[in-house]
Design a protein around this motif. Structure first.
Motif, short mmCIF file in Angstrom:
data_model
loop_
_atom_site.label_atom_id
_atom_site.label_comp_id
_atom_site.label_asym_id
_atom_site.label_seq_id
_atom_site.Cartn_x
_atom_site.Cartn_y
_atom_site.Cartn_z
N MET B 197 0.83 -1.21 0.00
CA MET B 197 0.00 0.00 0.00
C MET B 197 0.87 1.26 0.00
O MET B 197 0.45 2.30 -0.50
N ASP B 198 2.08 1.16 0.55
CA ASP B 198 3.01 2.29 0.45
C ASP B 198 3.33 2.55 -1.02
O ASP B 198 3.27 3.69 -1.50
N ALA B 199 3.62 1.47 -1.73
CA ALA B 199 3.92 1.62 -3.16
C ALA B 199 2.71 2.23 -3.90
O ALA B 199 2.88 3.12 -4.73
N SER B 201 0.49 4.18 -2.66
CA SER B 201 0.38 5.60 -2.30
C SER B 201 1.41 6.43 -3.07
O SER B 201 1.14 7.57 -3.44
N HIS B 202 2.58 5.86 -3.35
CA HIS B 202 3.57 6.60 -4.17
C HIS B 202 3.02 6.83 -5.57
O HIS B 202 3.11 7.94 -6.11
N ALA B 203 2.46 5.77 -6.16
CA ALA B 203 1.95 5.89 -7.53
C ALA B 203 0.80 6.88 -7.57
O ALA B 203 0.75 7.77 -8.42
N VAL B 266 -0.92 12.67 1.99
CA VAL B 266 -0.94 11.32 2.56
C VAL B 266 0.40 11.05 3.25
O VAL B 266 0.45 10.53 4.36
N HIS B 267 1.45 11.46 2.59
CA HIS B 267 2.78 11.30 3.20
C HIS B 267 3.03 12.33 4.30
O HIS B 267 3.66 12.01 5.30
N THR B 268 2.53 13.55 4.12
CA THR B 268 2.72 14.56 5.17
C THR B 268 2.16 14.03 6.49
O THR B 268 2.84 14.04 7.52
N PRO B 280 4.17 1.93 11.64
CA PRO B 280 4.97 1.71 10.43
C PRO B 280 4.42 2.49 9.24
O PRO B 280 3.20 2.65 9.09
N HIS B 281 5.35 2.96 8.41
CA HIS B 281 5.00 3.86 7.31
C HIS B 281 3.91 3.27 6.40
O HIS B 281 2.93 3.95 6.08
N GLY B 282 4.06 2.01 6.01
CA GLY B 282 3.11 1.41 5.08
C GLY B 282 1.70 1.37 5.66
O GLY B 282 0.71 1.62 4.96
N CYS B 284 0.40 3.43 7.78
CA CYS B 284 -0.15 4.80 7.71
C CYS B 284 -0.65 5.09 6.31
O CYS B 284 -1.71 5.69 6.12
N MET B 285 0.13 4.68 5.31
CA MET B 285 -0.24 4.98 3.92
C MET B 285 -1.55 4.31 3.55
O MET B 285 -2.41 4.91 2.91
N ALA B 286 -1.71 3.04 3.95
CA ALA B 286 -2.92 2.29 3.63
C ALA B 286 -4.14 3.02 4.18
O ALA B 286 -5.15 3.20 3.50
#
Ligand SMILES: [Fe+2]
Lengths: 176, 415
Positions: B197-199, B201-203, B266-268, B280-282, B284-286
């Motif tokens: 889900m981190d990936a 969120s990047h896309a 989303v990253h902020t 963990p970062h991922g 949070c992104m999800a």
């Protein structure tokens, strides 16, 4: 490189003069906003006393230098970085980009997105400076232009907007 | 198609990807005229037996001069310094970074010190402080998420001084990355889901935020499609080699996209939840991804809508009326989170109230939300977000993401 002929500045110096004047007025307006506007004051409160930041055009100016003195007062400290310790320097990559910015053809937001700004120093403080610039732009510019400069035009009260605008203009003109 | 008047795009990392490409490491080192690499990794990677996989694949064709496996989950200046010392003592001439984001960042930090013969890493922080190429660095990712194998950034924390230093330079791009499906086969389902889900969120953020451009768009769209096709599959069936390779490629693609177009709110907020509560970062992104899209809808809904095609395929895209596509994308991401929640036996959190640590304790107590909103005001990624957020806006989004209810659109202030 002996045969290298230095190209005369020509039009460039005109552009530089324009940006320098805008920066000068902006600098004084920031000093005024720090005294008049609650939100701007709060942003400055987050910076340590003695903190100095600059908005600069690469490679050699103009600059706009703002400092918070040891007692916490915010001062416009001129255009000459010589001999000043600058904690945060927000550098516009070239004079053309600065001109786009100060003729409001390109918003601060787009300028950032297009990588025209380089931040040298702490990012957290840079975020605060961007918010201060936004506040000052809303005070100084008519809505139709300010809307191009900031991401979201704020819904300020009549009092804050118009009384504040008057105070900031008066203070900027007299350098208070 | 949105066409910016000006953009920059750069990715000069050689990417070697496949089911058995670790064997290419010796030749890749030789191309870089490197002979004495140091392996930088962490205990988790060693524990999963992955260093053995790499060492066996290299098969004595290269003299692995040092193996450093004490990289902490959070990159740390002290460790960077001590590993740089080890590199010098052993006379290494290159780096193999095997791991996730923290390992990559640490290896990049070591590389700055040993290449610049510096004592003080701080001198090189900020943008473009590096002026020349560093020692050869090959990245071998063990998660399909961060994309650090193709990004020009390193984040290193000075835990003693409570400083987080960011280094940005094209010279921090690894020379090559070796993306082998064997390296992610043992990643547990919950970590697979979160990093995937981190990936995504990047896309998605690269595609919908302000610094997008046609080249990063192409990467973002391809990544989105691969993640939609493979993430649930590999979470349910960790041994699915094809699916793992698909996710690995997706993470690399998404890394290239956001390395050039940056990310947004989303990253902020994700960085802030991470630093205040240690989630963990991922994860949070999800949780935050659908909220970022909802919040920015009035600015970039037309871009979000376009993601329905790679996410759901042509028939669904064609059957959905244009004005409903953006909402359909948000609903799909929420459904993905729900499916991942079920596939991981409830370990994949759908909202922050549900995020638990190893001992089953709540990680994000509600009273920390104001701290999170305050922290978000200091994160630079916000400048690439289409709409502005102040303290109240951050708090409003966090409250919804904590409880797991959609954003109240009436509370989104439009200029
Ligand atoms: Fe991320």
């Amino acid at each position: 490189m002996k045969n290298f002929r230095e190209v005369a500045a020509g039009k460039k110096s005109l552009k530089k003069d324009y940006v320098a004047v805008m920066m000068w007025f902006m600098g004084r307006a920031i000093q005024a906003a720090a005294a008049v506007d609650m939100a701007a004051r709060k942003e400055f409160a987050g910076m340590p006393d003695g903190f100095t930041f600059a908005l600069s055009v690469m490679p050699n100016g103009p600059h706009m230098i703002i400092g918070k003195d040891q007692r916490g007062f915010v001062r416009y400290k001129g255009w000459d970085p010589e001999g000043k310790k600058i904690d945060l320097d927000m550098k516009i990559k070239n004079i053309e980009a600065a001109l786009l910015l100060f003729t409001f053809q390109e918003s601060t937001t787009l300028a950032t997105a297009r990588n025209r700004l380089v931040v040298d120093g702490d990012v957290a403080h840079a975020c605060a400076v961007v918010r201060i610039l936004d506040i000052v732009e809303v005070y100084l510019l008519p809505k139709i232009i300010a809307k191009l400069a900031v991401k979201r035009y704020p819904g300020w009260s009549f009092r804050r907007k118009y009384l504040g605008r008057m105070l900031i203009y008066v203070r900027s003109i007299f350098g208070l | 198609m949105d066409m910016p008047a000006y953009y920059e795009f750069c990715c000069r990392v050689k990417i070697i990807s496949g089911h058995d490409v670790l064997e290419r490491i010796p030749a890749t080192l030789a191309e870089l005229t490197a002979r004495r690499p140091m392996i930088v990794t962490d205990k988790g990677v060693v524990g999963a037996g992955l260093i053995n996989v790499v060492v066996n694949a290299i098969g004595g064709r290269v003299d692995i001069t040092a193996i450093a496996d004490d990289v902490p989950p959070d990159s740390d200046l002290r460790i960077v310094n001590s590993l740089a010392r080890l590199y010098r003592e052993k006379g290494c001439d290159s780096l193999l970074a095997i791991g996730g984001g923290s390992v990559m960042d640490t290896a990049k930090g070591i590389n700055i010190i040993v290449s610049e013969e510096a004592d003080d890493l701080m001198r090189f922080s900020g943008a473009n402080a590096l002026k020349r190429a560093l020692r050869p660095l090959i990245a071998i990712p063990t998660t399909a998420g961060t994309g650090s194998e193709v990004t020009l950034v390193a984040v290193i924390k000075d835990h003693e001084k409570h400083l987080k230093m960011a280094f940005v330079s094209n010279f921090l791009l690894p020379n090559a990355c070796v993306v082998d499906s064997r390296m992610t086969l043992t990643l547990p389902p919950a970590a697979t889901a979160a990093t995937g889900m981190d990936a995504l969120s990047h896309a998605v953020e690269a595609y919908t935020c302000l610094a997008k451009n046609p080249l990063s768009d192409a990467h973002a769209l391809a990544a989105t499609r691969l993640i939609s096709d493979n993430l649930l599959k590999v979470t349910l069936n960790p041994g699915d080699k094809e699916g793992r390779l698909g996710m690995a490629s997706a993470a690399t693609l998404a890394g290239i996209a956001f390395g050039n177009s940056m990310v947004g709110m989303v990253h902020t907020l994700g960085h802030s939840v991470g630093s205040v509560c240690g989630v963990p970062h991922g994860a949070c992104m999800a949780i935050l991804l659908p909220y970022g899209l909802e919040y920015n809808m009035h600015k970039n809904g037309h871009l979000t809508a376009e993601l329905l095609f790679p996410m759901a395929g042509a028939p669904v895209y064609a059957a959905t009326p244009k004005e409903e596509r953006a909402q359909a994308v948000i609903a799909l991401i929420r459904r993905m989170n729900q499916e991942l929640y079920e596939a991981t036996g409830g370990r994949h959190a759908r909202f922050f109230k549900e995020a638990l640590d190893r001992d089953g304790r709540e990680m994000v107590p509600k009273e920390r939300l104001p701290d999170i909103a305050e922290t978000a005001l200091r994160d630079g990624s916000i400048s690439y977000n289409p709409e502005d957020l102040d303290y109240d806006d951050f708090l409003m989004v966090m409250e919804a993401a904590w409880e797991g209810r959609p954003l109240d659109t009436g509370l989104i202030r439009k200029g």
